[in-house]
Structure formats: structure tokens, C-alpha cells
Design an enzyme around this catalytic site. Structure first.
Site, PDB file in Angstrom:
ATOM      1  N   THR A  92       0.839  -1.249  -0.172  1.00  0.00           N
ATOM      2  CA  THR A  92      -0.007   0.054   0.010  1.00  0.00           C
ATOM      3  C   THR A  92       0.811   1.372  -0.049  1.00  0.00           C
ATOM      4  O   THR A  92       0.286   2.418  -0.462  1.00  0.00           O
ATOM      5  CB  THR A  92      -0.791   0.105   1.219  1.00  0.00           C
ATOM      6  OG1 THR A  92      -1.731  -1.240   1.220  1.00  0.00           O
ATOM      7  CG2 THR A  92      -1.722   1.357   1.531  1.00  0.00           C
ATOM      8  N   ASP A 152       1.133  -6.477  -4.487  1.00  0.00           N
ATOM      9  CA  ASP A 152       0.465  -6.532  -3.405  1.00  0.00           C
ATOM     10  C   ASP A 152       0.975  -7.802  -2.420  1.00  0.00           C
ATOM     11  O   ASP A 152       1.050  -8.692  -3.103  1.00  0.00           O
ATOM     12  CB  ASP A 152      -0.995  -6.678  -3.723  1.00  0.00           C
ATOM     13  CG  ASP A 152      -1.847  -6.598  -2.587  1.00  0.00           C
ATOM     14  OD1 ASP A 152      -2.827  -5.653  -2.406  1.00  0.00           O
ATOM     15  OD2 ASP A 152      -1.649  -7.431  -1.566  1.00  0.00           O
ATOM     16  N   SER A 153       1.233  -7.608  -1.123  1.00  0.00           N
ATOM     17  CA  SER A 153       2.037  -8.675  -0.499  1.00  0.00           C
ATOM     18  C   SER A 153       0.851  -9.904  -0.518  1.00  0.00           C
ATOM     19  O   SER A 153       1.485 -11.110  -0.171  1.00  0.00           O
ATOM     20  CB  SER A 153       2.208  -8.266   1.098  1.00  0.00           C
ATOM     21  OG  SER A 153       0.986  -8.117   1.710  1.00  0.00           O
ATOM     22  N   SER A 154      -0.171  -9.894  -0.834  1.00  0.00           N
ATOM     23  CA  SER A 154      -1.028 -11.081  -0.911  1.00  0.00           C
ATOM     24  C   SER A 154      -0.665 -12.048  -2.043  1.00  0.00           C
ATOM     25  O   SER A 154      -0.859 -13.122  -1.878  1.00  0.00           O
ATOM     26  CB  SER A 154      -2.459 -10.775  -1.047  1.00  0.00           C
ATOM     27  OG  SER A 154      -2.779 -10.149  -0.098  1.00  0.00           O
ATOM     28  N   THR A 183       1.539  -4.730   4.207  1.00  0.00           N
ATOM     29  CA  THR A 183       1.334  -5.164   5.483  1.00  0.00           C
ATOM     30  C   THR A 183       0.448  -6.723   5.549  1.00  0.00           C
ATOM     31  O   THR A 183       0.629  -7.233   6.478  1.00  0.00           O
ATOM     32  CB  THR A 183       0.241  -4.168   6.015  1.00  0.00           C
ATOM     33  OG1 THR A 183      -1.094  -4.051   5.512  1.00  0.00           O
ATOM     34  CG2 THR A 183       0.952  -2.746   6.465  1.00  0.00           C
ATOM     35  N   ASP A 184      -0.204  -7.048   4.489  1.00  0.00           N
ATOM     36  CA  ASP A 184      -0.988  -8.123   4.475  1.00  0.00           C
ATOM     37  C   ASP A 184      -0.184  -9.592   5.005  1.00  0.00           C
ATOM     38  O   ASP A 184      -0.671 -10.188   5.737  1.00  0.00           O
ATOM     39  CB  ASP A 184      -1.876  -8.577   3.561  1.00  0.00           C
ATOM     40  CG  ASP A 184      -3.033  -7.654   2.959  1.00  0.00           C
ATOM     41  OD1 ASP A 184      -3.220  -7.060   4.166  1.00  0.00           O
ATOM     42  OD2 ASP A 184      -3.378  -7.456   2.086  1.00  0.00           O
TER      43      ASP A 184
END
Ligand code: ASN
Length: 538
Positions: free
Chosen positions: A20, A94-96, A126-127
Site C-alpha cells: 500500500t 500487493d503482498s497477498s 502489510t497483509d
């Protein structure tokens, strides 16, 4: 006691993976925007001071295309600028979408750049941040420099955000302190990276470390809890482990069937983290226990941890003991992220047997789990240690005395360290405010291998630089103490900062070539100085 580095420039590598922090809103919601973060930082004075850059545009590090912060005044220390380079991933993630191979990629990038930079920051979503910080804590073996994983809940593109505070806080800590661990920085707090989990999807205070106190708190002052910081006490060089293994997590629920468990444990599964109820308890149905036992007998490593975020598994209940009798390993108070990544790491080590992996899962390797009995407050220093290592001056004069006497009495420090590692770990890294020197500098300069060994065994940091920007390795080489150079290199030391940038080493090496001082040249070569072939005979 002063434990910061007074040298006035630190170099930090930022590995920017996504998240993010650098996102903009696209058609389908937030997505990472290439180059946006670097360009924004470049245009903000607090992240990049063109004046500082122009002052040093002739230095040898200018070719790195670095950004440089204004001088800091953290904790009343003398101002320091932090020069940093951003290594941006393409594509940003995106860390996902992060996978175990991405953890290995980060570890490899740190390894490749290890000797060039003083510290490393990983910018990350952050995920799955706590999975990455846990994984890195294991993959980075014998780490001697600070690694901080951070990101944001609100992107830098928004007027009100947490990106500025998180990144500036991480840069400040990375630039001023050697905390040789993988850490996670969020909301003014630095946590041990394998102790955290994301507990809030909307608070700026998104992470918690329920079983281990933070390492640093950033308020008006930056307060480091040095007693809890891990320091290397073995003489080994840093290296990155670059493999992972097939493991999974299964969260028990009332009514879970044996068929579900068997399906989960089918080959090629080699390890399972079983999230059990409360203090490590599980249903005692025979079919369920049989499914678990079959897997243990086949050599699958099953580790039990608690579904509660605070506390540990134990053998207090019959419903918990039943699992341990099957060969399931108790995982103490490890977080699910930590247990999973640790198991993947251990199972990917070809030389470890299943029995060894089981033992190591219950053993702290990177401060990731609390051993029973270790919760008691640390004992006060022994009076004789206090006498010997009372003040900074006391430590230094002790080291001067021991090292210049060239006696074997130096192990007194080592013995003291074994009795009270936290206290002595702090003492051996204390810095004389005038010279910026730590005891290791003094012992290296005096050429005492016994003293250098004892200090390293007590947790002395090999990468500390004095006020002139020099490492202990530089002084050992300059004085021609070959055996001290050998020890420091084995312990992971490399020439850095002013050693190489001020042209000192080049100058000394040139002089040695000129005077045909082969011994000096050999010592500098061992210390890692580049000696051009044509320099050797001109
Ligand atoms: N989905 C984002 C990520 O993990 C969440 C964040 O960074 N705050 O990449």
C-alpha cells in the site's frame, strides 16, 4: 551508555517489493504504481536533501544514484545523513501475491549487497508482512546488520498517511543503530520480526507482538532495549539460505473430520503447523489421532501452536498431552507465521534429519520462542563483572590492559559474558564518546587475538565504526595484525565507510606497493582491500 554509531553517514539499501505504501487507486482498487514512491521521496526534502547531495557529489558513492536525508538529530546524537538506494521490484506486488520464492529473492538481494550497505529496509505490503519478516529471520543466517521490514496502511499518495512516519522511522533506526536482527517497524515501534502478527486491517497500529516486548520505541527519544537485542556470539560470516520446503498450516475446529486431516497430510506434505485450542489442546477422537499418528510415523513433522495469540502451548491438559504422545512437537509461543516459515526453513536443509528438525522446532534459533523458565527477569550483573566492566572508561581500560599485555587473561570478558550475556553484550559494545571507538577497535589496534576473540564471543559488533568512520578490521590491517584480521574476517567483518571511501586504504596500499612491503599487502588483501595487479609491481 552510548551505543549508536557516531560516523556521520550511513548507507541503507531499500528493497521495495510493493504494498500500500506506494499504491494509487486504479479501476479495480488500490494497486502499486511503478516509480511513484521513488519520485515522491525525491521531491520531499525530509527524504532527500539536494544540498547534502551536492556537498558530497564528488564522493565515490555518488554513482549509486542515491537519495540522502538531511542530517538527523535523533536522541541527541550528532547529526547524521542517511544515504539510501531504492531497489524497486518489477512488477511491484500487493503482498497477498508474495510467495516463498519472493522471500528467497529478498534474502539473495541482501546477500549480494551485504558489504556495500550498513543496513537494509524491505518495503512491503502489510497483509503478509509478518510472514516475510519471520521467513527472513531464518533465511538470513549469522546476520550482523540491521534489517527492517516496513510499509503502510495508508499510501504515501494520500495527504494523511502513515507511510512518512513508518519509512522515516525505519530509516532513522537503520541509519543509527546496529540491531543485527530482522525487525518489523510499524506505528513508532520496532518489533522482532518473527514475533509479530497483523491484528488490525484498519488501525494504523496494525501489528502486535503479544509474547515479546518491542525492541525499540520511537517517541520524543528513540529508546532501544539493548538487553533484548540478539548479538552474534559465534565466529561465522553472514550468508543467505536460499531454499524453502513444502509445509502448511491447519487450524483445528470443533467437528473437523479425520478425512480432512488425512487429505491435508498427504504427500508431498513434509511438515504441518497444527493450530490447536487454548494451551495446545485437541479433540481426542480415535480416528483423528490415528490420522495424525500415521503422518508422524511417515516422518511428517507436525508442530502444535496455540490459536490464542498470547501464551504458549503446554502439556497441562490430557487433551494436549495426547498430541505430544503421538510424536507431535510443541511449538511454545511461536506465532503461526513464525512456526510455518521456521518449519519450511528447517525442512529445506538437506543435512538435517527429521529427528533434528523436530528438536530444532522447539529450540530458539533467532529469539522466536520463549523457553520455559526464561520469563524470569534477568539477574543483576555479578559484582566482579561490574567491577571490571563498570563504566565505558572501565571497559576500555580493561581492554587496553588485557590486549596490550598480550596475555591470555582476556577470556575474563568471555567468562563474564557467559554468566550474564545481556549486560556484558551491552558493555562490550559501549562507545567512547570522544573517539567513537568500541572495545573491539582498541583490541584490534593492539593486536590481541585473545582479547578480540573474547569480545566477539561476548557479542561485540564487527561492523561498528568509530568517529572517523573506521571499523576494527581497518585498524587491525593498518597495524599489520594478521591473525586479528583473520579472526575478524571469519566473524563477518568487511572494510566499509571511510575505510574505503576516504581513500585511506588505497593510499596505504599504494605506499606498501611502493616500499615493496609484501607482508602489509598480504594483510590488506586478507582484509578485503582491492589491490590492482598493476599496482603490485610498478
Ligand atoms: N494489500 C496491501 C498489501 O499487503 C495491504 C497494505 O500494504 N497495507 O500489499
Amino acid at each position: 551508555m552510548e551505543l549508536s554509531q557516531p560516523y556521520d553517514e550511513s548507507k541503507v539499501l531499500i528493497i521495495y517489493t510493493g504494498g500500500t505504501i506506494g499504491m494509487l487507486v486504479g479501476h479495480q482498487g488500490y494497486v502499486p504504481e511503478p516509480y511513484f514512491l521513488t519520485e515522491t521521496l525525491f521531491s520531499q526534502h525530509r527524504f532527500h536533501d539536494p544540498l547534502e547531495e551536492s556537498l558530497f557529489s564528488h564522493s565515490s558513492s555518488a554513482h549509486l544514484h542515491s537519495l540522502v536525508t538531511p542530517r538527523t538529530t535523533a536522541s541527541g546524537q550528532m547529526g547524521k545523513r542517511i544515504r539510501y538506494v531504492i531497489l524497486e521490484w518489477n512488477p511491484l506486488l500487493d503482498s497477498s501475491n508474495m510467495e516463498p520464492d519472493d522471500w528467497v529473492r529478498i534474502a539473495t538481494e541482501i546477500e549480494l549487497n551485504y558489504s556495500t550497505f550498513d543496513a537494509f529496509i524491505v518495503l512491503h505490503g502489510t497483509d503478509t508482512m509478518s510472514y516475510t519478516s519471520s521467513a527472513l529471520s531464518f533465511l538470513l543466517e549469522d546476520l550482523g546488520k540491521t534489517v527492517i521490514v516496513t510499509g503502510a496502511q495508508i499510501p504515501l499518495s494520500r495527504l494523511r498517511n502513515d507511510a512518512v512516519d513508518n519509512l522515516l522511522g525505519a530509516l532513522t533506526i537503520a541509519g543509527h543503530f546496529i540491531i543485527p536482527e530482522v525487525c518489523l517497524f510499524f506505528n513508532h515501534t520496532l518489533y522482532r520480526g518473527n514475533r509479530v502478527y497483523k491484528f488490525s486491517s484498519n488501525d494504523l497500529n496494525a501489528f502486535d507482538s503479544p509474547n515479546f516486548a518491542p525492541l525499540v520505541h520511537v517517541g520524543i527519544e528513540i529508546t532501544v532495549d539493548w538487553n533484548n537485542v540478539i548479538r552474534q556470539t559465534g565466529l561465522r560470516r553472514f550468508k543467505a539460505h536460499k531454499r524453502n520446503s513444502n509445509v502448511a498450516t491447519l487450524r483445528l475446529f470443533p467437528g473437523i473430520t479425520a478425512a480432512t486431516v488425512r487429505a491435508f497430510l498427504a504427500p508431498p506434505m513434509r511438515g504441518l503447523i497444527l493450530e490447536t485450542f487454548g494451551a495446545g489442546n485437541a479433540p481426542q477422537r480415535a480416528d483423528l489421532l490415528e490420522a495424525l499418528k500415521d503422518a508422524c510415523d511417515r516422518g511428517v513433522v507436525i508442530v502444535t501452536i496455540s490459536q490464542c495469540s498470547k501464551g504458549t502451548v503446554s502439556a497441562d491438559y490430557e487433551t494436549g498431552r495426547g498430541l505430544l504422545k503421538l510424536g507431535i512437537v510443541p511449538g511454545g509461543d511461536m506465532t503461526p507465521e513464525c512456526a510455518l516459515t521456521k518449519l519450511g526453513y528447517l525442512l529445506s536443509k538437506p543435512d538435517l534429519s527429521v529427528a533434528q528438525v523436530r528438536t530444532l522446532m522447539g529450540t530458539p534459533l533467532r529469539g522466536e520462542l520463549t523457553q520455559p523458565g526464561n520469563n524470569i527477569p534477568k539477574a543483576a550483573a555479578q559484582p566482579d563483572i561490574e567491577d571490571a566492566l563498570d563504566t565505558i572508561q572501565g571497559v576500555l581500560s580493561q581492554v587496553v590492559r588485557l590486549s596490550s599485555a598480550r596475555t591470555t587473561a582476556a577470556p575474563k570478558i568471555g567468562a563474564a559474558a557467559r554468566r550474564n550475556s545481556a549486560v556484558v553484550g551491552n558493555m562490550v559494545n559501549c562507545i567512547d564518546p570522544a573517539s567513537g571507538r568500541a572495545p573491539l577497535h582498541v583490541a584490534a589496534m593492539n593486536g590481541s587475538t585473545a582479547c578480540v576473540n573474547a569480545l566477539l564471543e561476548a557479542g561485540a559488533l564487527v561492523h561498528l565504526r568509530d568517529a572517523l568512520g573506521h571499523t576494527a578490521l581497518y585498524y587491525a590491517a593498518r597495524q599489520g595484525h594478521e591473525s586479528v584480521v583473520d579472526i575478524l574476517v571469519i566473524a563477518g567483518a568487511n572494510l566499509g565507510g571511510s575505510d574505503v571511501e576516504g581513500g585511506f586504504v588505497t593510499l596505504i596500499v599504494k605506499k606498501a606497493v611502493h616500499s615493496q612491503d609484501d607482508r602489509a599487502l598480504r594483510v590488506w588483501q586478507k582484509a578485503g582491500a582491492e589491490i590492482q595487479q598493476n599496482e603490485r609491481k610498478d
